[in-house]
Design an enzyme around this catalytic site. Structure first.
Site, PDB file in Angstrom:
ATOM      1  N   GLN A  22      -1.809  23.250 -16.862  1.00 13.93           N
ATOM      2  CA  GLN A  22      -1.402  21.833 -16.836  1.00 13.93           C
ATOM      3  C   GLN A  22      -1.490  21.248 -18.240  1.00 13.93           C
ATOM      4  O   GLN A  22      -2.587  21.028 -18.749  1.00 13.93           O
ATOM      5  CB  GLN A  22      -2.345  21.072 -15.888  1.00 13.93           C
ATOM      6  CG  GLN A  22      -2.088  19.590 -15.777  1.00 13.93           C
ATOM      7  CD  GLN A  22      -3.288  18.855 -15.201  1.00 13.93           C
ATOM      8  OE1 GLN A  22      -4.427  19.363 -15.284  1.00 13.93           O
ATOM      9  NE2 GLN A  22      -3.088  17.698 -14.648  1.00 13.93           N
ATOM     10  N   SER A  53      -3.289  16.336 -20.758  1.00 13.58           N
ATOM     11  CA  SER A  53      -4.181  15.615 -21.671  1.00 13.58           C
ATOM     12  C   SER A  53      -3.853  15.917 -23.126  1.00 13.58           C
ATOM     13  O   SER A  53      -3.446  17.032 -23.469  1.00 13.58           O
ATOM     14  CB  SER A  53      -5.640  16.009 -21.426  1.00 13.58           C
ATOM     15  OG  SER A  53      -5.997  15.795 -20.095  1.00 13.58           O
ATOM     16  N   SER A  65      -6.981  24.097 -19.075  1.00 13.76           N
ATOM     17  CA  SER A  65      -7.624  25.216 -18.369  1.00 13.76           C
ATOM     18  C   SER A  65      -6.623  26.337 -18.160  1.00 13.76           C
ATOM     19  O   SER A  65      -5.457  26.083 -17.800  1.00 13.76           O
ATOM     20  CB  SER A  65      -8.129  24.750 -17.001  1.00 13.76           C
ATOM     21  OG  SER A  65      -8.930  23.611 -17.131  1.00 13.76           O
ATOM     22  N   GLU A  90      -4.320  17.049  -7.406  1.00 13.63           N
ATOM     23  CA  GLU A  90      -5.430  17.640  -8.171  1.00 13.63           C
ATOM     24  C   GLU A  90      -6.764  17.148  -7.615  1.00 13.63           C
ATOM     25  O   GLU A  90      -7.706  17.914  -7.448  1.00 13.63           O
ATOM     26  CB  GLU A  90      -5.309  17.259  -9.656  1.00 13.63           C
ATOM     27  CG  GLU A  90      -6.469  17.775 -10.497  1.00 13.63           C
ATOM     28  CD  GLU A  90      -6.289  17.540 -11.989  1.00 13.63           C
ATOM     29  OE1 GLU A  90      -5.510  16.638 -12.372  1.00 13.63           O
ATOM     30  OE2 GLU A  90      -6.906  18.274 -12.782  1.00 13.63           O
ATOM     31  N   SER A 146     -11.821  11.022 -14.831  1.00  9.44           N
ATOM     32  CA  SER A 146     -13.277  10.793 -14.885  1.00  9.44           C
ATOM     33  C   SER A 146     -13.702   9.896 -13.708  1.00  9.44           C
ATOM     34  O   SER A 146     -12.892   9.173 -13.133  1.00  9.44           O
ATOM     35  CB  SER A 146     -13.654  10.143 -16.222  1.00  9.44           C
ATOM     36  OG  SER A 146     -13.192   8.814 -16.236  1.00  9.44           O
ATOM     37  N   GLU A 183     -15.303   7.180 -13.737  1.00  9.16           N
ATOM     38  CA  GLU A 183     -15.042   5.752 -13.986  1.00  9.16           C
ATOM     39  C   GLU A 183     -13.590   5.412 -13.634  1.00  9.16           C
ATOM     40  O   GLU A 183     -13.310   4.380 -13.007  1.00  9.16           O
ATOM     41  CB  GLU A 183     -15.297   5.416 -15.473  1.00  9.16           C
ATOM     42  CG  GLU A 183     -16.759   5.468 -15.891  1.00  9.16           C
ATOM     43  CD  GLU A 183     -17.277   6.887 -16.140  1.00  9.16           C
ATOM     44  OE1 GLU A 183     -16.457   7.837 -16.148  1.00  9.16           O
ATOM     45  OE2 GLU A 183     -18.486   7.047 -16.314  1.00  9.16           O
TER      46      GLU A 183
HETATM   47  C1  FAD Z   1     -13.515  21.309 -17.310  1.00 13.24           C
HETATM   48  C2  FAD Z   1     -12.311  20.494 -17.653  1.00 13.24           C
HETATM   49  C3  FAD Z   1     -11.053  21.005 -17.433  1.00 13.24           C
HETATM   50  C4  FAD Z   1      -9.918  20.265 -17.764  1.00 13.24           C
HETATM   51  N1  FAD Z   1      -8.685  20.832 -17.562  1.00 13.24           N
HETATM   52  C5  FAD Z   1      -7.566  20.151 -17.924  1.00 13.24           C
HETATM   53  C6  FAD Z   1      -6.281  20.764 -17.805  1.00 13.24           C
HETATM   54  O1  FAD Z   1      -6.140  21.908 -17.362  1.00 13.24           O
HETATM   55  N2  FAD Z   1      -5.199  20.067 -18.211  1.00 13.24           N
HETATM   56  C7  FAD Z   1      -5.288  18.790 -18.698  1.00 13.24           C
HETATM   57  O2  FAD Z   1      -4.251  18.207 -19.018  1.00 13.24           O
HETATM   58  N3  FAD Z   1      -6.505  18.181 -18.855  1.00 13.24           N
HETATM   59  C8  FAD Z   1      -7.637  18.842 -18.485  1.00 13.24           C
HETATM   60  N4  FAD Z   1      -8.877  18.250 -18.635  1.00 13.24           N
HETATM   61  C9  FAD Z   1      -8.953  16.951 -19.299  1.00 13.24           C
HETATM   62  C10 FAD Z   1      -9.352  15.765 -18.415  1.00 13.24           C
HETATM   63  O3  FAD Z   1      -8.307  15.398 -17.563  1.00 13.24           O
HETATM   64  C11 FAD Z   1      -9.757  14.623 -19.373  1.00 13.24           C
HETATM   65  O4  FAD Z   1     -10.889  15.041 -20.086  1.00 13.24           O
HETATM   66  C12 FAD Z   1     -10.055  13.347 -18.629  1.00 13.24           C
HETATM   67  O5  FAD Z   1      -8.875  12.800 -18.104  1.00 13.24           O
HETATM   68  C13 FAD Z   1     -10.752  12.300 -19.541  1.00 13.24           C
HETATM   69  O6  FAD Z   1     -10.033  12.109 -20.702  1.00 13.24           O
HETATM   70  P1  FAD Z   1     -10.754  12.190 -22.138  1.00 13.24           P
HETATM   71  O7  FAD Z   1     -11.528  13.448 -22.197  1.00 13.24           O
HETATM   72  O8  FAD Z   1      -9.708  11.945 -23.175  1.00 13.24           O
HETATM   73  O9  FAD Z   1     -11.808  10.997 -22.153  1.00 13.24           O
HETATM   74  P2  FAD Z   1     -11.529   9.495 -22.490  1.00 13.24           P
HETATM   75  O10 FAD Z   1     -10.296   9.034 -21.798  1.00 13.24           O
HETATM   76  O11 FAD Z   1     -11.579   9.302 -23.969  1.00 13.24           O
HETATM   77  O12 FAD Z   1     -12.763   8.774 -21.812  1.00 13.24           O
HETATM   78  C14 FAD Z   1     -14.064   8.727 -22.440  1.00 13.24           C
HETATM   79  C15 FAD Z   1     -14.989   7.931 -21.515  1.00 13.24           C
HETATM   80  O13 FAD Z   1     -14.522   6.575 -21.389  1.00 13.24           O
HETATM   81  C16 FAD Z   1     -14.354   6.241 -20.014  1.00 13.24           C
HETATM   82  N5  FAD Z   1     -13.185   5.368 -19.839  1.00 13.24           N
HETATM   83  C17 FAD Z   1     -11.964   5.530 -20.419  1.00 13.24           C
HETATM   84  N6  FAD Z   1     -11.130   4.555 -20.001  1.00 13.24           N
HETATM   85  C18 FAD Z   1     -11.837   3.768 -19.138  1.00 13.24           C
HETATM   86  C19 FAD Z   1     -11.514   2.606 -18.355  1.00 13.24           C
HETATM   87  N7  FAD Z   1     -10.298   2.075 -18.384  1.00 13.24           N
HETATM   88  N8  FAD Z   1     -12.481   2.103 -17.564  1.00 13.24           N
HETATM   89  C20 FAD Z   1     -13.725   2.655 -17.518  1.00 13.24           C
HETATM   90  N9  FAD Z   1     -14.090   3.753 -18.245  1.00 13.24           N
HETATM   91  C21 FAD Z   1     -13.166   4.295 -19.038  1.00 13.24           C
HETATM   92  C22 FAD Z   1     -14.129   7.574 -19.317  1.00 13.24           C
HETATM   93  O14 FAD Z   1     -14.454   7.510 -17.958  1.00 13.24           O
HETATM   94  C23 FAD Z   1     -15.044   8.502 -20.089  1.00 13.24           C
HETATM   95  O15 FAD Z   1     -16.358   8.389 -19.606  1.00 13.24           O
HETATM   96  C24 FAD Z   1     -10.038  18.974 -18.318  1.00 13.24           C
HETATM   97  C25 FAD Z   1     -11.317  18.443 -18.540  1.00 13.24           C
HETATM   98  C26 FAD Z   1     -12.438  19.191 -18.215  1.00 13.24           C
HETATM   99  C27 FAD Z   1     -13.799  18.587 -18.473  1.00 13.24           C
END
Ligand code: FAD
Length: 397
Positions: free
Chosen positions: A112, A115, A151, A234, A365, A367
Site C-alpha cells: 500500500q 503514506s 509494509s 484496512e 492512529s 487519535e
Molecule cells: C507498523 C506500521 C505499518 C504501516 N504500514 C503502512 C503501509 O503499508 N502503507 C502506508 O501507506 N502506510 C503505512 N503505515 C503508516 C501509517 O498509516 C501512518 O503512520 C499513520 O497514518 C500516521 O501517520 P504519521 O506517521 O505521518 O503520523 P502523523 O500524522 O504525523 O501523526 C503524529 C501524531 O499526531 C497525531 N495527530 C495527527 N493529526 C491529528 C489530528 N487531526 N487530531 C489529533 N491527533 C492528530 C497522530 O495521532 C499521531 O499521534 C504504517 C505504520 C505502521 C506503524
C-alpha cells in the site's frame, strides 16, 4: 442463495477432485478459487459464489479438517484485506480478472503506497505527482514522489497507489488511485528498521515510474473517495480479524498464566480476567461486524474495532511482559531481517510488546480514529479544517 449445506457439498467435490495430499498447494488454491470457495461472498467467476460472507467459516472448517493448504493470510494481508475489496468495487472487469486470482492464491503480493513523509494522518495532503502522457490505448502516467512506512514493499509485485493528478484543486479532489507495478525500474525500495529490530516496512522512492492508464482504478480525481473503501477495509482487517475463542494474544497470555503459577498475584489475575473479557467482547463484535458487511463496503464503524483492538493488544502484551517479570525483558533476536509476514503474535513476549506499539499507529492512529468515530458515527461537530477549500498547491505544507 447458496446455503451452508450446498457449500459443504461443493467443498467435498473440490476435495474429491483435488486431493490435498496429492496436489501441489498452488494448484489446490487455484482450483479452490475457480470453484468459488476462495471468498464465498465475492461474485461467481471471481473466486466466490455471491453467498453470505458468514458462510466462509463453513468452507474454511471443512478444508482445514481435510488438511488442505491455505493462502497464508499473514503474508498477503494487504492484498486480501485492502486491495481486493477496492478492486472489486471500483475495478474494470479486465482489472478484476487480471488481479484477483493471483492476489488470493498468494502468487502476487500487494503493498500500500499511501503514506508519505508529509502526509500520514493528513493523507489527503500527499504530494506524489502523476502526470498524464499520451492518448488512446498508449495513454499513461508518469509518477514521481516518495512513500514511507510501506509494509511488505520488498516482497510486493503490485501496489495500490495514491497520487496527485491535479494540484490546482483542493487537496481531496486532485487525487487519483492507481495500481503500480513494483518491478518498474523507477521503483526503489529501501528497508526501514523498526522498534522490533526488523524491517517489516520500507520507504519507497518513485522516479519516473510509468503506469498505463489501464491501471488507473476509478475515475481521475476520484482517488480520495476510492481510498475510503481501502481504509475502511484496512480497519476491519486489523481490528475485526476472525479469531477462535481465547485465540490470538489473549490465548498466548492465558497459556503463559497457566504455565507459570509461581508468577501469579491477585492483581495480575484481575487484569487477566478483564483482558479475557475484553478480548471476547471484541471477538464477538468483530464477528458481528464482518457478518454485517456488504462486499467491499464497511462503514466508519470499523474504526471502533481497530481502536479497541490496538488498545487491547497493548494492554495484553504489557501484561504478559509484567507477568514474566525479568524473563519478560529478555529479547530474542535483534538481527536485522526483512520478514515475509506481518505477524502480531509471533516470536517472544518482548517482540509482541514492541510490535503492539505500532497497532495504534498503522491503519490510522488512535487519535484519528476517535475523530472519525466522533464525526461520522456520533455526529459530533467536525474538526476545523482551514485548507479544505484551498487549491492544494496553495495550501501550507
Ligand atoms: C507498523 C506500521 C505499518 C504501516 N504500514 C503502512 C503501509 O503499508 N502503507 C502506508 O501507506 N502506510 C503505512 N503505515 C503508516 C501509517 O498509516 C501512518 O503512520 C499513520 O497514518 C500516521 O501517520 P504519521 O506517521 O505521518 O503520523 P502523523 O500524522 O504525523 O501523526 C503524529 C501524531 O499526531 C497525531 N495527530 C495527527 N493529526 C491529528 C489530528 N487531526 N487530531 C489529533 N491527533 C492528530 C497522530 O495521532 C499521531 O499521534 C504504517 C505504520 C505502521 C506503524
Amino acid at each position: 442463495m447458496t446455503s451452508a449445506d450446498e457449500l459443504v457439498i461443493r467443498t467435498a467435490e473440490l476435495l474429491a477432485a483435488h486431493d490435498p495430499a496429492a496436489t501441489e498447494p498452488l494448484e489446490f488454491l487455484r482450483a479452490r478459487f475457480d470453484a468459488g470457495l476462495a471468498w464465498v461472498h465475492f461474485p461467481p467467476g471471481l473466486g466466490g459464489l455471491g453467498a453470505p460472507r458468514a458462510l466462509q467459516a463453513v468452507v474454511d472448517a471443512e478444508l482445514a479438517a481435510a488438511g488442505a493448504p491455505d493462502n497464508d493470510p499473514r503474508r498477503i494481508g494487504i492484498g486480501l484485506g485492502m486491495a481486493a475489496p477496492t478492486i472489486l468495487r471500483y475495478g474494470t472487469e479486465e482489472q478484476k480478472r487480471r488481479f484477483l486470482r493471483p492476489l488470493w492464491t498468494g502468487e502476487e503480493v500487494w503493498c500500500q503506497l499511501f503514506s508519505e513523509p508529509g502526509a500520514g494522518s493528513d493523507l489527503a495532503a500527499l504530494a506524489t505527482r502523476a502526470v498524464r502522457d499520451g492518448d488512446g490505448p498508449d495513454a499513461g502516467w508518469t509518477v514521481d514522489g516518495q512513500k514511507v512506512w510501506t509494509s511488505s514493499a520488498h516482497l510486493a509485485r503490485w501496489a495500490i497507489l495514491l497520487a496527485r493528478t491535479d494540484p490546482d484543486v483542493p487537496k481531496h479532489q486532485g487525487i487519483s488511485y492507481f495500481v503500480c507495478d513494483m518491478t518498474d525500474p523507477g521503483v526503489d525500495v529501501r528497508p526501514l528498521r523498526q522498534l522490533t529490530g526488523e524491517a517489516e516496512f520500507n520507504e519507497v522512492f518513485l522516479t519516473g515510474v510509468r503506469i498505463p492508464d489501464a491501471h488507473r482504478l476509478g475515475a481521475v480525481g476520484e482517488g480520495w473517495r476510492i481510498a475510503q473503501t481501502t481504509l475502511n477495509n484496512e480497519r476491519v482487517a486489523i481490528g475485526g480479524q476472525r479469531t477462535p475463542r481465547e485465540g490470538g494474544l489473549i490465548g498466548i497470555l492465558a497459556e503463559t498464566w497457566r504455565r507459570n503459577p509461581e508468577l501469579r498475584t491477585h492483581e495480575l489475575h484481575q487484569r487477566l480476567l478483564q483482558g479475557w473479557t475484553d478480548a471476547e467482547v471484541l471477538r464477538l463484535t468483530g464477528e458481528r461486524l464482518r457478518q454485517q458487511l456488504a462486499v467491499g463496503q464497511p462503514g466508519p464503524e470499523g474504526a471502533a474495532a481497530k481502536l479497541a483492538f490496538a488498545r487491547l493488544a497493548q494492554e495484553l502484551t504489557g501484561l504478559e511482559v509484567e507477568l514474566l517479570a525479568e524473563q519478560g525483558l529478555a529479547y530474542g533476536d535483534w538481527t536485522m531481517s526483512r520478514p515475509e509476514l506481518v505477524d502480531f503474535t509471533g516470536r517472544d513476549a518482548g517482540y509482541r510488546y514492541l510490535r503492539a506499539k505500532g497497532n495504534s499507529i498503522e491503519g490510522g492512529s488512535s487519535e484519528i480514529l476517535r475523530n472519525i468515530i466522533a464525526e461520522r458515527v456520533l455526529g459530533l461537530p467536525a474538526e476545523p479544517r482551514s485548507d479544505k477549500d484551498v487549491p492544494w498547491k496553495e495550501s501550507a505544507r
